[in-house]
Design a protein around this motif. Structure first.
Motif, short mmCIF file in Angstrom:
data_model
loop_
_atom_site.label_atom_id
_atom_site.label_comp_id
_atom_site.label_asym_id
_atom_site.label_seq_id
_atom_site.Cartn_x
_atom_site.Cartn_y
_atom_site.Cartn_z
N LEU A 169 77.97 -6.13 -33.30
CA LEU A 169 77.63 -4.92 -32.55
C LEU A 169 78.61 -4.68 -31.41
O LEU A 169 78.79 -5.55 -30.55
N PRO A 170 79.25 -3.52 -31.38
CA PRO A 170 80.23 -3.21 -30.32
C PRO A 170 79.53 -2.78 -29.05
O PRO A 170 78.32 -2.59 -28.99
N LYS A 171 80.33 -2.58 -28.00
CA LYS A 171 79.78 -2.20 -26.71
C LYS A 171 79.41 -0.73 -26.64
O LYS A 171 78.44 -0.35 -25.97
N SER A 172 80.17 0.14 -27.31
CA SER A 172 79.93 1.58 -27.19
C SER A 172 79.33 2.14 -28.47
O SER A 172 79.54 1.60 -29.56
N THR A 173 78.61 3.26 -28.33
CA THR A 173 78.02 3.91 -29.50
C THR A 173 79.10 4.56 -30.38
O THR A 173 78.89 4.74 -31.57
N GLU B 265 82.05 3.20 -31.04
CA GLU B 265 82.50 2.11 -31.92
C GLU B 265 81.42 1.76 -32.94
O GLU B 265 81.73 1.41 -34.09
N LEU B 266 80.16 1.85 -32.54
CA LEU B 266 79.06 1.60 -33.47
C LEU B 266 79.07 2.62 -34.60
O LEU B 266 78.79 2.28 -35.76
N PRO C 4 77.86 16.04 -31.98
CA PRO C 4 76.50 16.07 -31.44
C PRO C 4 76.47 15.31 -30.12
O PRO C 4 77.28 14.40 -29.90
N PRO C 5 75.57 15.67 -29.21
CA PRO C 5 75.56 15.02 -27.89
C PRO C 5 75.45 13.50 -27.96
O PRO C 5 76.04 12.79 -27.15
N ASN C 6 74.68 12.99 -28.93
CA ASN C 6 74.53 11.55 -29.11
C ASN C 6 74.98 11.16 -30.50
O ASN C 6 74.83 11.95 -31.45
N THR C 7 75.50 9.96 -30.66
CA THR C 7 75.89 9.50 -31.99
C THR C 7 74.67 9.20 -32.85
O THR C 7 74.72 9.31 -34.08
N SER C 8 73.56 8.83 -32.21
CA SER C 8 72.30 8.57 -32.91
C SER C 8 71.15 9.17 -32.12
O SER C 8 71.25 9.36 -30.90
N LEU C 9 70.06 9.47 -32.82
CA LEU C 9 68.86 9.94 -32.14
C LEU C 9 68.21 8.80 -31.37
O LEU C 9 68.49 7.62 -31.62
N VAL C 10 67.33 9.14 -30.44
CA VAL C 10 66.53 8.12 -29.77
C VAL C 10 65.76 7.35 -30.85
O VAL C 10 65.26 7.95 -31.80
N PRO C 11 65.68 6.02 -30.75
CA PRO C 11 65.07 5.23 -31.83
C PRO C 11 63.64 5.65 -32.16
O PRO C 11 62.86 6.03 -31.28
#
Length: 519
Positions: free
Chosen positions: A53-57, A59-60, A379-386
Motif C-alpha cells: 500500500l502506497p502513501k498517496s491515493t 499511487e494507490l 473526479p475529486p477523489n480517487t475512491s468513494l468514502v468506504p
C-alpha cells in the motif's frame, strides 16, 4: 530513553500478536462459513498487503489499476487480517451501490476523514446508516439544498461571481500590452469558499469570511498528517506527540473562529421569536439549530452544529474549487474547446449582456459536456468514502461477509479503456448525444451525470446529496468566465496531479486574461 523504547517495543509486540491471532482465527472462520473473497496478490504473514500500500491515493490508483488487469475488477487486499475489497468496474459498482443500496449504505466503524475533521462529532459523510444519518441528510436535502432554498441564495452566487469577474478584470487591465500571467487558483478558491460560507453563516463580512476560509482550508490540507489518529488513536498520540498537539490546536482555533458565527445565528433566531423585526435568509446553520434527531431528544449540541456546518463548507467549497480549477485548466490548454464553448454561449446570450444567467445554462449543452468530461478524468477523489455491507452479500460471484469494507475506484472507472475510447483524451463531444424531432430537425443534448458510466459522486443512498448544486455553481461560474474573458496559456499547462485532501493540480494553471469586447 530506555523506558520509552521498552514501552514502544511492548506496544508493537502486543499489536502484532493481536494481528496474528486475528489473522489465524478470521481465516478459519471465513473458511468454515464458506466465504470466498475476491482474489488478490499473495499476502505476507501478519501484515497482509501493508507492504504494497502506497502513501498517496494517486499511487494507490495506479496499483489497483495494475492489479485489476491481473486479478479482475473485484479484488482483495489485506491490512493485517482485515480485508479491503476494491471494485474497479462500473457495472459491478452500480450493482453494489444501487441494486443493493440498503445493504450497502453503511460506513466502517471509523472513517478517517470523518474522525479527524469532525473531531468524532456528528456528520453526514461518515455517520453509520441509521436514524441519525437519515435525519441529518433529510435536513440537508429539504432545507439547504431544496430548490426553494437554492433559489433564495441566487443573489449569493451572483455576488461571488461578480466579485471574481471584477478581480479578473483588474488583472486584465494590468496586463494590457504585457505578457503577464494570473494564477487562477486563488480567485476560483475564494469564490467557492465565500459562497458556501455565506450559505452557512450568512453575511459575516469579508474579513470573517477570509478567516473561516483560511482555517477550513488549512485543516483540510493538513488532514493527511492527522489521519494517523483515526487509524491508530492510542499509539498515534503516544508516538506523534507534537503532531497531536498541533491537531488539538487546530480544533481549538476552529472552535474559536466558527463558534461565534453559530452563536450569532442562535441570537438572531431568539430575537425573531420575541418579535423583533429581523430580516434575514435562512442559513444551513439555522436549520441545524432547530433540528432534533428524534422526538423529545432535544436539539443538537453546539459541537455537533460546528461539525456539520464545517462539513458543509468543506464538502461544498473544496470540491467545487478543485473541479473549477480542472475545468479552467482544460479550457486554457485546449483553445478549440474554449472557442466552441464561447460560440455556443453566444447563441444563447444576447450580445452586450453582462451576465450568463442561471436560466440560460440549460440551453448550453456543450458547457455540461465540458464539466462532465473533467469529472470523468479527474473526479475529486480517487475512491468513494468506504462502504460496508450490513449483511452477507454476493458481488460478481464472490461471497462478501457482513461488515466488510468495500471501496469503489471512481478514478479507475472513469478511465476504463474498455468503456471509454482513448480515456485520457479530453473530448467533451463524447458526452453529447444527437436528438431529433417530428420535423426532422434536432440538435445535441447532454444527460445528467447518472446517465454515464462513471461515479464521481457515488450512487444509491449514499450518493452525494449536493452534486446537482455543485454542477449548477460550476456551470454558472465557468460560463461567465468564458463569456467575459479569453484565456490564453502563458506556458505549457501541466495536468499532473497531487493529493491535497482532494486530487488537485500539481502545478496550478496560469493564464493570460484578455477581456472580451462584448457589445
Amino acid at each position: 530513553m530506555e523506558a520509552w523504547l521498552i514501552i514502544l517495543v511492548s506496544l508493537s509486540a502486543c499489536f502484532f500478536i493481536k494481528l496474528l491471532f486475528s489473522l489465524l482465527f478470521s481465516s478459519k472462520k471465513n473458511e468454515s462459513k464458506g466465504h470466498l473473497f475476491p482474489p488478490g496478490p499473495p499476502p505476507l504473514p501478519i501484515i497482509g498487503h501493508l507492504h504494497l500500500l502506497p502513501k498517496s491515493t494517486i499511487e494507490l490508483r495506479s496499483l489497483l489499476s495494475n492489479l485489476s488487469q491481473k486479478y479482475g475488477p473485484v479484488l482483495t487486499l489485506l491490512v493485517g487480517s482485515k480485508p479491503l475489497v476494491f471494485i474497479t468496474s462500473y457495472p459491478i459498482a452500480h450493482k453494489a451501490l444501487v441494486k443493493n443500496s440498503a445493504i450497502f449504505a453503511n460506513r466502517p466503524p471509523v472513517v478517517p476523514v470523518s474522525y479527524v475533521l469532525s473531531n468524532k462529532h456528528k456528520d453526514i459523510g461518515g455517520s453509520p446508516y441509521g436514524l441519525t444519518w437519515r435525519v441529518l441528510r433529510r435536513n440537508l436535502v429539504s432545507a439547504a439544498l431544496h430548490p426553494a432554498g437554492l433559489k433564495s441564495y441566487s443573489f449569493a452566487r451572483k455576488r461571488s461571481m461578480e466579485t471574481m469577474i471584477n478581480s479578473f478584470k483588474q488583472q486584465s487591465s494590468k496586463q494590457e500590452g504585457k505578457a503577464g500571467a494570473v494564477r487562477l487558483f486563488e480567485h476560483l478558491h475564494q469564490a467557492a469558499f465565500s459562497l458556501f460560507i455565506l450559505m452557512t453563516y450568512g453575511d459575516i463580512g469579508e474579513d470573517a469570511i477570509r478567516e473561516v476560509e483560511h482555517i477550513q482550508y488549512t485543516f483540510l490540507v493538513s488532514y493527511a498528517k492527522f489521519s494517523v489518529f483515526a487509524n491508530w488513536p492510542r499509539l498515534g498520540k503516544l508516538v506523534y506527540r507534537k503532531r497531536w498537539q498541533k491537531y488539538t490546536e487546530f480544533l481549538r482555533r476552529q472552535y474559536d473562529i466558527l463558534m461565534p458565527h453559530i452563536r450569532a445565528r442562535q441570537k438572531l433566531k431568539q430575537e425573531k421569536k420575541v418579535g423583533k423585526e429581523v430580516v434575514d435568509l435562512v442559513t444551513y446553520t439555522d436549520t441545524l439549530l432547530d433540528l432534533e434527531i428524534s422526538e423529545g431528544a432535544g436539539k443538537l449540541e453546539e459541537a455537533d452544529v460546528l461539525s456539520l456546518s464545517s462539513e458543509f463548507i468543506n464538502a461544498g467549497a473544496d470540491t467545487t474549487a478543485t473541479m473549477f480549477q480542472w475545468v479552467m485548466a482544460y479550457l486554457v490548454k485546449y483553445p478549440r474547446v474554449q472557442a466552441k464553448l464561447f460560440a455556443e454561449i453566444s447563441q444563447v446570450v444576447k450580445q452586450g449582456a453582462e451576465e450568463v444567467k442561471e436560466e440560460d445554462l440549460q440551453r448550453i449543452p456543450y458547457l455540461k459536456a465540458v464539466i462532465l468530461e473533467c469529472l470523468r478524468i479527474h473526479p475529486p477523489n480517487t475512491s468513494l468514502v468506504p462502504h460496508t455491507n450490513t449483511e452477507d452479500m454476493e458481488i460478481s460471484g464472490y461471497n462478501i461477509p457482513k461488515n466488510t469494507t468495500v471501496l469503489i475506484g471512481t478514478a479507475i472507472i472513469g478511465r476504463d479503456p474498455t468503456v471509454w475510447e482513448n480515456p485520457m483524451e479530453f473530448r467533451p463531444e463524447r458526452m453529447m448525444t444527437s436528438t431529433s424531432n417530428d420535423n426532422g430537425t434536432g440538435g445535441e443534448e447532454v444527460g445528467d451525470v447518472t446517465s454515464f458510466k462513471m461515479l464521481p459522486f457515488g450512487a444509491g443512498r449514499r450518493m452525494c446529496p449536493g452534486y446537482k448544486y455543485g454542477s449548477l455553481i460550476l456551470e454558472y461560474f465557468v460560463a461567465n468566465l468564458v463569456w467575459n474573458f479569453e484565456w490564453k496559456a502563458v506556458d505549457d499547462v501541466d495536468l499532473s496531479e497531487k493529493e491535497e485532501f482532494l486530487v488537485v493540480m500539481k502545478n496550478p494553471v496560469r493564464a493570460q486574461v484578455i477581456q472580451r469586447r462584448v457589445k
